[in-house]
Design a protein around this motif. Structure first.
Motif, PDB file in Angstrom:
ATOM      1  N   TRP A  81       0.697  -1.234   0.093  1.00  0.00           N
ATOM      2  CA  TRP A  81      -0.199  -0.090   0.294  1.00  0.00           C
ATOM      3  C   TRP A  81       0.911   1.469   0.103  1.00  0.00           C
ATOM      4  CZ3 TRP A  81      -4.426  -1.083   4.093  1.00  0.00           C
ATOM      5  CH2 TRP A  81      -5.135  -2.146   3.595  1.00  0.00           C
ATOM      6  N   VAL A 100      -0.273   0.887  -6.328  1.00  0.00           N
ATOM      7  CA  VAL A 100      -1.648   0.771  -6.046  1.00  0.00           C
ATOM      8  C   VAL A 100      -1.957   1.969  -7.382  1.00  0.00           C
ATOM      9  CG1 VAL A 100      -3.608   1.087  -4.668  1.00  0.00           C
ATOM     10  CG2 VAL A 100      -1.636   0.037  -3.772  1.00  0.00           C
ATOM     11  N   ALA A 152      -7.366   4.904  -5.340  1.00  0.00           N
ATOM     12  CA  ALA A 152      -7.790   3.939  -4.542  1.00  0.00           C
ATOM     13  C   ALA A 152      -9.025   4.277  -3.618  1.00  0.00           C
ATOM     14  CB  ALA A 152      -6.753   3.177  -4.006  1.00  0.00           C
TER      15      ALA A 152
END
Length: 471
Positions: free
Chosen positions: A282, A288, A292
């Protein structure tokens, strides 16, 4: 949701807690479960009152064998069924309800509910118009509904159907104080990572079995010019699932059970280790897909399998039900969209399961008949044929599932028998584990935004847990 020699049996106790004795059989079943899921990616590349009754002539059954359950004639009866399901999931469930209407003559209305469903139902009860049946996604929600006096025990016919079609573990988790209140109609394998096969092929990435191998695969995908992971962070439950898989594998089942029951604090070093591990994905720059925290779960899936050679991400973590959303793209499960078990972070790969249980709120012959139908292989088979659905009903013929991937996952679930581990957040009080913008959902969304703040995240999680559990 799911080589896991660490799965243990879950029994519903009279209280909020879940006990989990080990068994050698559990270890064997768990190993079979993980092996079955792994093989996917390698080989697939109610009431007993009287009245007229009818076997029905629908097209449900266990795979084309016709009706297996006796239902009463219910001409003139009407029912409301509430669930938080949307999109294709709702559409497919409505086909199951339509079959019930066809067999009984009853009229069934689907009522879209909002999370947390207990709050939604509370407003309906207060207004004097609760739905007749609700699909509850947490064991804790079932107990809350019982404690509030909303839920009604299942009748003899539904209990009989459960006894014939479900392992004892799936029956027990729908019980409160020894009485059967829930029919676990839908299950979920929540220990799967789906990947875009073309992205992996172009990058030269291999399916990982360990966390380190997952990081290697992610870097390989990144180096090829594709963002490794899609995360549906707008919905906090996806983040709790990430955490639970890492925690179960890394800390082990005993700690998992203790944390699920708040017998250890969220400030425990084992939580710090799991959050630090999660931050390795993360918190890594450009690992990512952007936005998100504004990406809902369906979009997190579809954006992984749309866009040709340049999708927004190469992988997305979530359960078997992601197939529903993959089906909204041009990708074909088993060829374009493949899957591997959540990799082992510690000694064994994790296996986490979830589910949705039908609970009666307004007791009637029709409501009991619907619960009986949902406990039958007939209802499950209708839904299974449509994809994106997994049933804990052991009487459903695996050939009913529409593809080899889903068949393998279903066979592995049934092979596990009573031995499975239920989603941790679903075992928690809903104020902590199941409410948008609060508790664990909010704390992990904040952590996704700032993965360096491990200690602060732990402190917030503990404060919220202590308030919700009352200890």
């Amino acid at each position: 949701m799911r080589s896991t020699s660490r799965i243990i049996r879950i029994h519903r106790s009279p209280g909020d807690h879940v006990t989990t004795p080990r068994s050698c059989r559990g270890a064997r079943a768990a190993a079979a479960l993980a092996a079955g899921v792994l093989a996917v990616s390698l080989t697939a590349c109610g009431g007993d009152d009287g009245g007229d009754e009818d076997k029905g002539g629908g097209t449900g059954g266990t795979g084309g064998t016709g009706s297996t359950v006796t239902l009463p004639k219910l001409d003139g009866a009407s029912l409301e069924v509430a669930a938080v399901w949307t999109g294709a999931e709702q559409k497919n469930f409505k086909k199951v309800l339509a079959e019930f209407e066809k067999r009984t003559g009853a009229e069934v209305t689907f009522v879209p509910a909002q999370d947390p469903i207990i709050n939604f139902l509370g407003s309906k009860v207060a207004g004097g118009a609760p739905p007749d049946v609700a699909l509850l996604p947490q064991p804790g929600a079932i107990k809350q509904a019982v404690d509030k006096g909303w839920a009604k025990p299942l009748g003899a016919e539904a209990v009989k159907e459960l006894g014939e079609n479900y392992s004892q573990g799936w029956q027990d988790i729908g019980k409160v104080d020894g009485k059967q209140y829930g029919v676990y109609y839908k299950a979920a394998n929540k220990s799967l990572i789906w990947y875009n096969a073309q992205v992996f092929e172009n990058a030269g990435a291999a399916e990982p079995k360990t966390w380190d191998e997952l990081l290697t695969a992610a870097q390989t995908v990144y180096d090829s010019g594709v963002t490794p992971f899609s995360v549906g962070g707008a919905e906090g439950w996806t983040l709790t699932d990430w955490f639970e898989n890492v925690y179960l594998s890394q800390a082990g089942p005993e700690k998992y059970d203790q944390l699920a029951q708040h017998e250890i604090k969220w400030t425990d070093p084992s939580v710090k280790e799991a959050l630090t591990t999660l931050a390795g994905i993360w918190g890594k720059k450009d690992y990512v897909a952007s936005g998100a925290l504004q990406t809902d779960f369906p979009t997190s899936v579809t954006q992984t399998f749309a866009g040709g050679d340049q999708p927004k991400a190469g992988m997305v973590y979530e359960g078997d039900f992601a197939q529903v959303n993959i089906g909204e793209t041009k990708a074909e499960v088993g060829t374009d969209a493949k899957v591997f078990p959540f990799p082992a972070v510690g000694d064994a790969a994790p296996v986490v399961s979830g589910g949705d249980a039908a609970v009666i709120l307004e007791d009637s012959k029709a409501a009991q008949a619907l619960a009986t139908f949902l406990a039958s292989p007939d209802a499950a088979a209708i839904h299974a044929k449509l994809g994106g659905f997994l049933s804990p009903n052991k009487s459903v013929d695996p050939s009913t599932y529409p593809n080899a991937v889903q068949r393998k996952i279903a066979e592995a679930l049934i092979a596990s028998g009573d031995d499975f581990r239920f989603d941790m957040s679903d075992q928690a009080p809903q104020a902590f584990g199941g409410t948008p913008g609060k508790g664990e959902w909010k704390a992990l969304q904040d952590f996704l935004k700032n993965p360096k703040d491990v200690a602060g995240t732990q402190a917030r999680l503990e404060a919220d847990a202590a308030a919700a559990y009352g200890n």
